[in-house]
Every structure is written in C-alpha cells, then in structure tokens.
Design a protein around this motif. Structure first.
Motif, short mmCIF file in Angstrom:
data_model
loop_
_atom_site.label_atom_id
_atom_site.label_comp_id
_atom_site.label_asym_id
_atom_site.label_seq_id
_atom_site.Cartn_x
_atom_site.Cartn_y
_atom_site.Cartn_z
N LEU A 34 -3.03 1.81 -5.32
CA LEU A 34 -1.98 2.76 -5.69
C LEU A 34 -2.58 4.16 -5.84
O LEU A 34 -1.96 5.15 -5.44
N VAL B 291 -3.56 0.33 3.16
CA VAL B 291 -3.60 1.60 2.43
C VAL B 291 -4.63 2.47 3.12
O VAL B 291 -5.71 2.02 3.44
N ILE C 222 4.89 7.81 -2.12
CA ILE C 222 4.56 8.08 -0.72
C ILE C 222 4.63 9.58 -0.45
O ILE C 222 3.77 10.15 0.24
N MET D 217 -2.92 5.55 -2.55
CA MET D 217 -1.65 5.93 -1.94
C MET D 217 -1.24 7.34 -2.31
O MET D 217 -0.58 8.03 -1.53
N GLY E 133 -3.95 8.84 2.14
CA GLY E 133 -2.77 8.87 1.29
C GLY E 133 -1.49 8.67 2.09
O GLY E 133 -1.46 8.81 3.31
N THR F 38 0.33 6.04 2.78
CA THR F 38 0.71 4.75 3.36
C THR F 38 0.30 3.64 2.42
O THR F 38 -0.54 3.81 1.56
N GLY F 39 0.90 2.49 2.64
CA GLY F 39 0.54 1.32 1.85
C GLY F 39 1.70 0.82 1.02
O GLY F 39 2.61 1.57 0.69
N ARG F 40 1.67 -0.48 0.73
CA ARG F 40 2.67 -1.11 -0.12
C ARG F 40 1.96 -2.16 -0.96
O ARG F 40 0.97 -2.73 -0.51
N GLY G 135 1.58 11.25 -1.79
CA GLY G 135 0.41 10.96 -0.97
C GLY G 135 0.44 11.66 0.37
O GLY G 135 -0.60 12.06 0.89
N SER G 136 1.63 11.83 0.94
CA SER G 136 1.70 12.45 2.27
C SER G 136 1.51 13.95 2.20
O SER G 136 0.78 14.52 2.99
N ARG H 36 -3.38 9.66 -2.75
CA ARG H 36 -4.49 10.47 -2.29
C ARG H 36 -5.48 10.79 -3.38
O ARG H 36 -6.03 11.90 -3.44
#
Lengths: 325, 327
Positions: free
Chosen positions: B61, B257, B191, B64, B261, B263-265, B194-195, B66
């Motif tokens: 997490l 992940v 998300i 995610m 940053g 992406t990921g679940r 992180g993006s 970053r």
C-alpha cells in the motif's frame, strides 16, 4: 530568496541567523563536533590505544562499503540491499581461492566476483531502468541461496601459510584496514570529483531526464557506479576474511543498513545528485565514535542500533526538511 | 506475442498467471507422487502466507502511493518481541501493546514525512534502525521463549481444514483491505495519489491524511503479523532482517504493485504472497533443500523487475524494431 535577507542586519540578530536553514545546519554541525570531541576527551579510556585501534578497524569495514554505497546513492539509485551479502560472498570466495592458488589468485577472484555481481545489477538497473531496490533484494536472495548451495551455512577457513598473513598488522602504527579504507575513500573521492564518470553520476542523480537529454549513456555511468561499489565492498570482504582467517556469509549481516546510515549521516541526499565521499567518511566516523562512546559509558552493544537509528532520523529531518525529493 | 501482451498490459492478470505457472510446474515436478498435490499443502501454504502476508500488504500500500515503508521490517521484529515479553499471562495484552506500538510508529513516521516534507525512504530507514535497536535492547540480543504454549498451539490449530486462526486473521485483513480499496473512494484516492500527487491535491484529496493513514495501517499490519508469528513460534528474536524484507517486497512486486506508484490492488498483493507461499511449501513438500527456495524467489523477483523496467520495450525495440503498441 532567503528569508533572512529581508530583515535588516543587526536587529534580532540571533533569530535572523537561525531563520536561515543553512545557518542552523552549520550551527548544529559545529555543536555536534564540539560535543563529540569533548565527550571523547572526557570519557576515560577513549584515547587509549586499544580503543583507538578498535575504532579505526571497525570504521574501516563499514567505511569501505559506505563509500561504495555513496556512489549508488548519488547516482539516484537510493541504496543497495545486497552490499552486505556481497562482502560475505567475497570473503568466502577469497578464502577458497586463497587455499587453492595463493594470495594473488585469491585477490583477483574475490575482487572480480564482487565487481561482476554488482556491475551486472548496475547494467540491469541502468539499461532497462529496473527498480534498484527490487533488483538488489532479488540479488540478495540469489547470493544467499547460491552461497548455501555451495557451503551450507558453515564457514570456510583459510589455510595458514598461504601468504595472506602479510596483510595483517600495522603500517606505521595504523591498522592496515584503515590504510585500505583511506585509499578507498581517496579513490572514491577522485572518481566522483575528478572524472567524467563522477560528473555524470551527479547529473544523473539530480535529473535523469536532463542527463538523457544531454545525450549521456546513462546505463554506462550507472553500471560504473555499481562496479566501483562492488570493488570497494569486495575489499571490505577481503579485509574481514584476512582479519578473522575465515569466510562466512554472516560477515555481511547488517552492513547495508550501517553503510547507508553512514551515507545519510554524512549529509548525502537520499534522492541523489548531492553529497560526497568525504561526507560519508565523516558520517562513518561520527557513527563509529558514538558507538565506541556508548560502549565505554557502559551501554550494552544493543543500544548502538537504537542510537544509530535516532541519529539517522535526526540528520534526515534536519538536512532535508522542506526540499521534498 | 499474445502472451507478452498479457504479461505487459494487464497488471492484474499477471500474478494469477505466475501463480498458475508455479502450481503447474510444482505439480509436474512432483510427477504424481502426491507430495505437492495433497491435502496438507493448502494448509502449509496458508501458514506461510500468514507469516509475511500482512507485511507485504502494508509495504505494498505504501508503494501504491509512491512511498516506501522500510520500517515494517523493524516494527515486525520489535512488536514480536514486545508481544512475547508482555503477553505471557494475558496474550491479548501482548497483542494490544504490539498493535499500539505499530500504529503509533506508523502515525509518527507519517507525520514526520508530511510535516517536514521528507522522502519516505530516509525517514523509514531511521525508523527501521530504531525499531531493530528496540528489539535488540528488549531481548538483550537473545531469542526470548514464550512460555504460554496453549496460546501458541491455539493460534496454529487447523480450522475448517485449511485455515488456522493466524491465517484466517490474515485473510480477513486482506479481504477488508480489498473491499475498502476496491469499493470505496479510498481506493481511487490512493491510486490518484500514487499516479500524480499534484493532481490529487488539486482535485481535493487530503493527501497528507492519506499518507499518515497508509503508514499507520502499514505499522498496524506489521505489528499484527509480528505478534502473531512470535506467538505461533513460541519465541521471538531480534534477528532476521532480510528474512522479512525479501518476501514482503517480492510479494508486493509480484502482486502487480509498481514502485512508480499508482498501480496495485490488495488482492494482487495477496496473489503475490501466495505465489511465494506456493513456491516455498511446494519445494518443501518435494524435499528440495532450503536454498532452492531462495534461488527460485530471487530469480522470479529479478525477472519481474526486468519485465517491469520502463525502458525494456525501448531497448528491445532498438534491437528488433517493431510497430509500437500503446505507449
């Protein structure tokens, strides 16, 4: 613009002085040095010969690794988790090659292994821009696995009379480990300050895109940084093997963290692009001196980790606050 | 070509593919002798899953959004020691202390990161060293035994065939995280942070609160799994730094992940950890020596790191030019 410049000098002198972050930093640095020197002078037994010798020896092992880590950190690749494992593996290979073919073969085999291991990581990191932390963690697992495959979890012992004993002892009263460390530091400083590789590393660390735009072959410089980091770490591994007459994967335990702590305490930026080998040497010395003081003051060895952590955190907060990444 | 597209373009499908490949490979290596495909394998897989799963979740997490929470390793070790030292008579007390320390550590680090605008690697490295120090100081560098054996047995007793209390707790935490991230605004905000953090600030996400929250959650997870693992082993030791960080980072990365940053679940992270658990329990079942697991884990992790390299396609394209797809 510095906030201090807006206020006329002379009014509220101290407060204005402290408002400038650089002044605060300098004040803290001077205070720390004064306190450390005073503590060294006042602590009974600190200036005794055995203590100084032990201090110089321990700082040398960590220091060599830390100089290598400095190159990696400055190039913008944060840290490597596998330098400790590299030191352990180098020590084992050194001892095996030493027993087989003498000191020359041992040195060549050990150093080329350390250089290759890390240069390969540098190539992967530089060429496809793979994540440096993940690559080093993967290599860490690989090194431990392969070492266990060949040696189990046991140590390999050096045969007496293979010629490595000449590297024990002292040169003009200074432990040979410390002399090697000084040479490593000088070489690292030379690389960073006076060669094209060094300038490229600073540039890549401060802005990767700018370095690309300027036409640098970034992967070459990054591989170079890892290559030298490997060689310096390999030297630490060899020194450890010579000192203890054996090679063991446990040698490297925790060296990665100690080394990066030295780098950070020296004030090299974790994000890359700033810092120097001299700072790292200072950082390693500060940590080693504090640890020696703690031991002399009767703290158990375990407290060293705790204090190192507190120092690292304090230095990071002081040094980099307000300049995120 | 299709396979490569599958590998590159869908980060959520890849962990499942790797997991399936691992299970098939192990089953083939077993060659019908029933050592891997037996009733005990799921149980041992879930036990290994519970060892480091939640650490991987916290670390994942933080990746995610970053950041990178190195301190989970230290919190894991320190809270394990705290739980064993304080939970002798009353195991709930030990867990309570451990969780409080983990939460507090996460919050403090998060506040430092936000308040001083610092990078998380440096701050959490300081946290890592401090907590490793705490673990060493508390245990005086020894392995501390946990004398309350009924608790140790209770934590590991099989439930419903394949679960134990420990692995059930881990599965529940993962499920809760998956629901929150998948079905509430929290997930989309994570998300977004992180993006593109600046964009997230502009659209009104309270980024600072999220950073503190993620670090608090990550400290909580590390503490919970540290305490439970120490109870189940009936001992705690301050050592074993690399034993935790390698599988945790590997699980998160394998689970899709990315350190960049965004992406990921949680379910992906669970799959990533399951891959490692399948590898380890499978290799154990096949009687392979322990180093095979290290080598396999390192090789898988290195492969994924290279496949995730942002320049991989560009470099390959230079060798064999082909029409660009997507990027």
């Amino acid at each position: 613009m510095e906030p201090g410049l807006l206020v006329p000098a002379g009014r509220g002198g101290l407060r204005v002085f402290l408002r400038n972050r650089l002044n605060v930093l300098m004040a803290v640095r001077v205070t720390v040095i004064i306190v450390l020197v005073a503590a060294c002078l006042l602590t009974p037994g600190f200036l005794s010969e055995p203590n100084i010798m032990a201090l110089l020896t321990t700082v040398s092992f960590i220091g060599c690794v830390a100089v290598g880590m400095t190159l990696i950190t400055i190039s913008g690749n944060i840290m490597s988790f596998c330098l400790g494992a590299t030191a352990g593996a180098t020590a084992m290979v050194f001892v095996v090659a030493l027993n087989w073919g003498g000191i020359g073969v041992g040195l060549v085999a050990a150093l080329s292994l350390a250089a290759l291991l890390n240069a390969a990581q540098g190539l992967v990191i530089g060429w496809v821009r793979a994540n440096p932390i993940i690559v080093s963690i993967a290599t860490l697992a690989l090194i431990y696995g392969v070492a266990q495959m060949f040696a189990g979890s046991s140590a390999v012992y050096a045969r007496p009379g293979t010629g490595y004993e000449i590297f024990k002892g002292k040169i003009v009263g200074v432990p040979i480990e410390f002399v090697v460390f000084l040479c490593v530091a000088a070489l690292g400083h030379f690389i960073l300050s006076y060669t094209r590789l060094g300038r490229n590393l600073y540039m890549i660390g401060s802005s990767f895109r700018a370095a690309e735009a300027a036409g640098l072959k970034t992967w070459r410089s990054i591989a170079g940084a890892y290559l030298w980091a490997g060689i310096f770490t390999g030297l630490a591994g060899i020194l450890l093997a010579i000192r203890y007459n054996l090679g063991n994967m446990d040698f490297g335990l925790g060296y990665d963290y100690d080394a990066v702590a030295a780098v950070l305490v020296g004030g090299t930026a974790i994000g890359g692009g700033q810092g120097s080998v001299l700072r790292t040497v200072a950082g390693a010395m500060v940590i080693a001196i504090v640890q020696a003081l703690l031991l002399l003051l009767g703290f158990r060895q375990e407290w060293q980790y705790l204090f190192t952590g507190v120092i690292v955190l304090a230095v990071i907060i002081l040094h980099t606050s307000g300049e995120r990444r | 070509m299709v396979l490569k597209k599958f590998l590159r373009n869908d980060p959520h499908a890849r962990p499942l593919l790797i997991l399936a490949a691992c299970i098939v490979l192990l089953a083939v290596a077993d060659w019908g002798e029933g050592r891997f495909l037996s009733a005990t394998t799921p149980f041992s897989m879930l036990q290994i899953f519970a060892n480091g799963g939640m650490v991987a979740l916290g670390l994942g997490l933080s990746m995610m959004i970053r950041e990178f929470d190195l301190s989970v390793v230290g919190i894991f070790a320190a809270t394990g020691c705290v739980a064993v030292l304080t939970g002798e008579a009353n195991p709930w007390l030990g867990i309570g202390y451990a969780l409080a320390i983990g939460l507090a550590a996460g919050v403090i680090q998060g506040v430092i990161i936000v308040r001083f605008a610092l990078g998380s690697v440096g701050v959490t490295l300081g946290g890592l060293l401090i907590f490793v120090g705490v673990a060493y100081v508390l245990t005086e560098s020894r392995t501390v035994p946990y004398e309350n054996l009924p608790v140790a047995l209770f934590v590991n007793r099989p439930l419903a065939g394949i679960f134990s209390l420990r692995s059930l707790i881990c599965v529940v935490v993962f499920a809760a995280a998956a629901v929150v991230v998948g079905f509430t605004r929290v997930g989309r905000d994570l998300i977004a942070i992180g993006s593109d953090r600046r964009a997230a600030v502009i659209v009104g996400v309270n980024v600072n609160a999220f950073i503190i929250g993620v670090f608090a959650f990550s400290g909580f997870c590390a503490a919970l799994s540290g305490a439970l693992l120490s109870y189940s082993l009936a001992s705690a030791t301050p050592q074993g730094l690399s034993d935790v960080i390698v599988p945790a980072a590997a699980g998160a990365i394998l689970g899709g992940v990315s350190l960049g940053g965004g992406t990921g679940r949680p379910l992906g992270i669970a799959t990533g950890v399951l891959i490692l658990a399948a590898l380890r329990s499978g290799l154990n079942a096949l009687g392979a020596p322990p180093f095979v697991n290290d080598i396999a884990m390192g090789a898988v992790l290195l492969t994924v790191a290279i496949l995730d390299g942002p320049y991989l396609m560009r470099r390959l394209g230079r060798i064999a030019p082909r029409p660009r797809a997507g990027s």
